[in-house]
Motif scaffolding. Structure first.
Motif, PDB file in Angstrom:
ATOM      1  N   ALA A  70       0.826  -1.211   0.000  1.00  0.00           N
ATOM      2  CA  ALA A  70       0.000   0.000   0.000  1.00  0.00           C
ATOM      3  C   ALA A  70       0.857   1.256   0.000  1.00  0.00           C
ATOM      4  N   TYR A  71       1.955   1.247   0.750  1.00  0.00           N
ATOM      5  CA  TYR A  71       2.774   2.440   0.872  1.00  0.00           C
ATOM      6  C   TYR A  71       3.859   2.563  -0.198  1.00  0.00           C
ATOM      7  N   ARG A  72       4.127   1.479  -0.922  1.00  0.00           N
ATOM      8  CA  ARG A  72       5.248   1.517  -1.865  1.00  0.00           C
ATOM      9  C   ARG A  72       4.836   1.163  -3.293  1.00  0.00           C
ATOM     10  N   GLN A  73       3.564   0.968  -3.537  1.00  0.00           N
ATOM     11  CA  GLN A  73       3.099   0.535  -4.855  1.00  0.00           C
ATOM     12  C   GLN A  73       3.438   1.534  -5.972  1.00  0.00           C
ATOM     13  N   PRO A  74       3.609   0.995  -7.203  1.00  0.00           N
ATOM     14  CA  PRO A  74       3.650  -0.429  -7.558  1.00  0.00           C
ATOM     15  C   PRO A  74       4.978  -1.053  -7.125  1.00  0.00           C
ATOM     16  N   VAL A  75       4.927  -2.285  -6.676  1.00  0.00           N
ATOM     17  CA  VAL A  75       6.105  -2.915  -6.099  1.00  0.00           C
ATOM     18  C   VAL A  75       6.110  -4.400  -6.439  1.00  0.00           C
ATOM     19  N   ALA A  76       7.304  -4.960  -6.590  1.00  0.00           N
ATOM     20  CA  ALA A  76       7.460  -6.378  -6.909  1.00  0.00           C
ATOM     21  C   ALA A  76       7.472  -7.212  -5.633  1.00  0.00           C
ATOM     22  N   ALA A 109       9.914  -8.141 -13.385  1.00  0.00           N
ATOM     23  CA  ALA A 109       9.097  -8.690 -12.301  1.00  0.00           C
ATOM     24  C   ALA A 109       7.706  -8.074 -12.322  1.00  0.00           C
ATOM     25  N   THR A 110       6.703  -8.880 -11.960  1.00  0.00           N
ATOM     26  CA  THR A 110       5.334  -8.393 -11.889  1.00  0.00           C
ATOM     27  C   THR A 110       5.195  -7.393 -10.750  1.00  0.00           C
ATOM     28  N   LEU A 111       4.520  -6.288 -11.032  1.00  0.00           N
ATOM     29  CA  LEU A 111       4.300  -5.255 -10.030  1.00  0.00           C
ATOM     30  C   LEU A 111       2.878  -5.360  -9.479  1.00  0.00           C
ATOM     31  N   TYR A 112       2.720  -5.032  -8.206  1.00  0.00           N
ATOM     32  CA  TYR A 112       1.420  -5.141  -7.549  1.00  0.00           C
ATOM     33  C   TYR A 112       0.998  -3.793  -6.959  1.00  0.00           C
TER      34      TYR A 112
END
Length: 218
Positions: A135-141, A177-180
Motif C-alpha cells: 500500500a505504501y510503496r506501490q507499484p512494487v514487486a 518482475a510483476t508489479l502489484y
C-alpha cells in the motif's frame, strides 16, 4: 410538497434548477438518494446518483452533504432551523470515488458479534504486513516486499489478489518482475477515498527506505 409563500411553493435553492419532468419535495429527493445508497453493495458515484434521481451532480452533492450531516447528528441549519439530531448507528462516507453507508466504527464490536457470532474473520499478521508494504510503496514487486519482511510472500500475495485487495500493474521495465498495487476494494474496506488518506505509517515499516535499491538488484 414544501411550504408556500404568497401562494407560491417555496423550493429549496439546491433544487431550483432540477432537470426533472415534475417537481418533488426536497425530502423526496433526500429519500430517493438514501434509498439508492441503502441497497448499494459498493460506493455509488455522484454521477450514478444524479442519473438515478434525475438531478445535476452539484445538487446531488448538496443532498449528500445533508444526509451525512443528518447521520452524524449535526445541525446544519439548512434548509430550515432544526434542532441537533441523534448521531445514528450508521454514517455516510465518501470512499473510493463514491458514497456508501457504513455502520459507525464505535459499534464495530457489537456488529461483529451479531454477524460473526463472536468469531473473527481477519487477515493474518503476515497478510497485513504484506498489504501495508504494498500500500505504501506501490507499484512494487514481490521480491522487494519479501526483502523487507525477510520471508517469501508469494502465497500471501496470491491470497490478497484472490480476495480482491491487490491487483497486478504491469512489469518492472528493468527486472521484468510483476508489479502489484492495491485496489478500489482495498480503499472501500478501509473506508478511504484515495491512497492519500492512508495513515502516515511509513516510519513503522523497517527498511522501507531501502526498497529502491532492493528492486533494482532484484
Amino acid at each position: 410538497m414544501g411550504p408556500t409563500v404568497n401562494g407560491q411553493q417555496n423550493i429549496n435553492p439546491a433544487l431550483e434548477e432540477a432537470e426533472s419532468s415534475h417537481l418533488v419535495s426536497h425530502e423526496d429527493y433526500l429519500g430517493a438518494i438514501e434509498a439508492v445508497l441503502m441497497v448499494a453493495e459498493e460506493p455509488v458515484t455522484p454521477a450514478e446518483l444524479a442519473a438515478a434521481v434525475n438531478l445535476p451532480q452539484h445538487q446531488v452533492q448538496v443532498l449528500l452533504d445533508e444526509l451525512r450531516a443528518e447521520a452524524d447528528g449535526v445541525d446544519e441549519n439548512w434548509p430550515g432551523d432544526k434542532p441537533p439530531g441523534r448521531q445514528r448507528g450508521f454514517e455516510l462516507r465518501e470512499v473510493a470515488g463514491g458514497w456508501r453507508y457504513y455502520s459507525r466504527l464505535r459499534y464495530a464490536d457489537q456488529v461483529s458479534a451479531f454477524i460473526l457470532g463472536g468469531q473473527t474473520s481477519r487477515l493474518s499478521p503476515a497478510a497485513l504486513e504484506t498489504l501495508a508494504v504494498i500500500a505504501y510503496r506501490q507499484p512494487v514487486a514481490r521480491s522487494a516486499v519479501a526483502a523487507i519482511r525477510g520471508v517469501n510472500v508469494d502465497g500471501v500475495v496470491r491470497t490478497l489478489v484472490q480476495r480482491g485487495l491487490l491487483d497486478t500493474a504491469g512489469t518492472d521495465p528493468v527486472t521484468g518482475a510483476t508489479l502489484y498495487t492495491t485496489t478500489a476494494e482495498f480503499l472501500e474496506r478501509l473506508g478511504l477515498d484515495s491512497l492519500e488518506d492512508l495513515p502516515k505509517l511509513s516510519p513503522h515499516l523497517p527498511g522501507v527506505e531501502d526498497l529502491d535499491e532492493t528492486e533494482t538488484s532484484a
